[in-house]
Write a protein that holds these residues in place. Structure first.
Motif, PDB file in Angstrom:
ATOM      1  N   PRO A 256      23.728  87.897  48.624  1.00 24.83           N
ATOM      2  CA  PRO A 256      23.909  86.898  49.520  1.00 24.83           C
ATOM      3  C   PRO A 256      22.610  86.292  49.554  1.00 24.83           C
ATOM      4  O   PRO A 256      21.410  86.835  49.458  1.00 24.83           O
ATOM      5  CB  PRO A 256      24.364  87.532  50.846  1.00 24.83           C
ATOM      6  CG  PRO A 256      23.753  88.850  50.899  1.00 24.83           C
ATOM      7  CD  PRO A 256      23.524  89.445  49.209  1.00 24.83           C
ATOM      8  N   VAL A 257      22.679  84.742  49.443  1.00 19.64           N
ATOM      9  CA  VAL A 257      21.285  84.088  49.518  1.00 19.64           C
ATOM     10  C   VAL A 257      21.536  82.993  50.563  1.00 19.64           C
ATOM     11  O   VAL A 257      22.736  82.292  50.397  1.00 19.64           O
ATOM     12  CB  VAL A 257      21.407  83.509  48.270  1.00 19.64           C
ATOM     13  CG1 VAL A 257      19.956  82.318  48.241  1.00 19.64           C
ATOM     14  CG2 VAL A 257      20.828  84.543  46.988  1.00 19.64           C
TER      15      VAL A 257
ATOM     16  N   PHE B 234      24.524  81.407  38.768  1.00 24.84           N
ATOM     17  CA  PHE B 234      23.833  81.910  37.689  1.00 24.84           C
ATOM     18  C   PHE B 234      22.773  82.859  37.922  1.00 24.84           C
ATOM     19  O   PHE B 234      22.369  83.873  37.277  1.00 24.84           O
ATOM     20  CB  PHE B 234      23.119  80.635  37.078  1.00 24.84           C
ATOM     21  CG  PHE B 234      22.385  81.029  35.738  1.00 24.84           C
ATOM     22  CD1 PHE B 234      22.905  81.168  34.354  1.00 24.84           C
ATOM     23  CD2 PHE B 234      21.015  81.124  35.965  1.00 24.84           C
ATOM     24  CE1 PHE B 234      22.238  81.371  33.410  1.00 24.84           C
ATOM     25  CE2 PHE B 234      19.978  81.410  34.668  1.00 24.84           C
ATOM     26  CZ  PHE B 234      20.622  81.461  33.540  1.00 24.84           C
ATOM     27  N   LEU B 235      21.804  82.453  39.137  1.00 20.88           N
ATOM     28  CA  LEU B 235      20.726  83.292  39.300  1.00 20.88           C
ATOM     29  C   LEU B 235      20.844  84.535  39.914  1.00 20.88           C
ATOM     30  O   LEU B 235      20.254  85.499  39.724  1.00 20.88           O
ATOM     31  CB  LEU B 235      19.572  82.412  40.188  1.00 20.88           C
ATOM     32  CG  LEU B 235      19.079  81.238  39.485  1.00 20.88           C
ATOM     33  CD1 LEU B 235      18.138  80.410  40.723  1.00 20.88           C
ATOM     34  CD2 LEU B 235      18.201  81.576  38.374  1.00 20.88           C
TER      35      LEU B 235
ATOM     36  N   LYS C  95      24.264  76.742  40.591  1.00 20.05           N
ATOM     37  CA  LYS C  95      23.094  77.501  39.961  1.00 20.05           C
ATOM     38  C   LYS C  95      22.692  78.863  40.377  1.00 20.05           C
ATOM     39  O   LYS C  95      22.222  79.955  39.968  1.00 20.05           O
ATOM     40  CB  LYS C  95      21.768  76.766  40.214  1.00 20.05           C
ATOM     41  CG  LYS C  95      20.304  77.356  39.669  1.00 20.05           C
ATOM     42  CD  LYS C  95      19.987  77.339  38.170  1.00 20.05           C
ATOM     43  CE  LYS C  95      19.378  75.759  38.280  1.00 20.05           C
ATOM     44  NZ  LYS C  95      17.731  75.739  39.053  1.00 20.05           N
TER      45      LYS C  95
END
Lengths: 172, 172
Positions: B171-172, B164-165, B161
């Protein structure tokens, strides 16, 4: 003139939650007419490690009530993901709609660049309110509504794109 | 303060088109590492009467370039849906991004209640510009990007996900 944060969030959640409810109704009628167990729809998934239809509906609900709550500075109502029947799944959508409907423009609108923090298991994501709506909440919300649609289609439900876009209520 | 029509459309199309390109790249690398033919991905569909991955990418492109063109009062560039290879599909996304990137806020912003007409085979749909973006174009665009994601997941691509997002770039 321009849009408000409310315009870009609350009515969109409501529009698509109502369409999702109409999609579930159509799929239910088709399953009953064809002797298909509703559990087969509920447990459907596109990949073994993706959420089932139950999970997609719960996550669409979470995205809408969580987004509405964060934007309006409230705590979202707890919905503990215990839905075990098709009727309970439809009730989850109805409860979510009922909460989102209580949110007013006055609660949401204001500085579109105010900071919204979103805790995740690994780190806290930080967004402006504008980016939270347009680059996180709506994509995430549409992701789950669309995947629910795809699961119903994958299982043979007689639904089409116009059901997704405009629902049962709007003649097109 | 509030959002503009441009904010709610052009950067959202671009964000998700770039994420879609990154999803296709990841799925391609996985297919090549596992000896899967790319045609198997391209021809995948969730139901016999739904569009394949090729169609989903073409329709995501159409939604973005069509939306961008209508909002800015232009004719969208013609892309005749002839993509027959994975590279051509990726090129379609790149061409779409290149067009959408040319649209300026000045071309899009203005009266959010101005009328936008959308001819369909059976009738012409009429929207305010605001409703066109929030209740038609974005839902339709996200529908096709999400369905492309679902097809890649259905075929075993190692994507999630967050791809997708937020795509490959953030970077998350």
């Amino acid at each position: 003139m321009s849009l408000t944060l409310y315009d870009a969030s609350i009515p969109v959640y409501l529009h698509m939650l109502r369409n999702l409810a109409a999609l579930l109704d159509k799929a239910e009628a088709h399953a009953k007419a064809n002797g298909t167990a509703l559990s087969e729809l509920m447990e459907a998934r596109l990949a073994p490690d993706m959420h089932s239809l139950i999970g997609q509906v719960q996550l669409a609900s979470d995205a809408a009530k969580g987004g509405a709550a964060r934007l309006s500075g409230q705590t979202p109502p707890s919905m503990p993901d215990t839905e075990a029947s098709y009727d309970e799944l439809k009730a989850r959508i109805a409860k979510t709609i009922a909460f989102v409907e209580t949110i007013t423009p006055e609660q949401v609108n204001g500085d579109e660049d105010r900071i919204i923090e979103l805790p995740t298991p690994t780190r806290t994501l930080t967004f402006t309110a504008k980016d939270f709506v347009l680059k996180f909440s709506l994509p995430n919300f549409f992701f789950h509504v669309t995947t629910a649609y795809g699961l119903l289609r994958h299982k043979g439900a007689p639904i089409g794109k116009l059901d997704f876009l405009v629902g049962g209520a709007v003649p097109v």
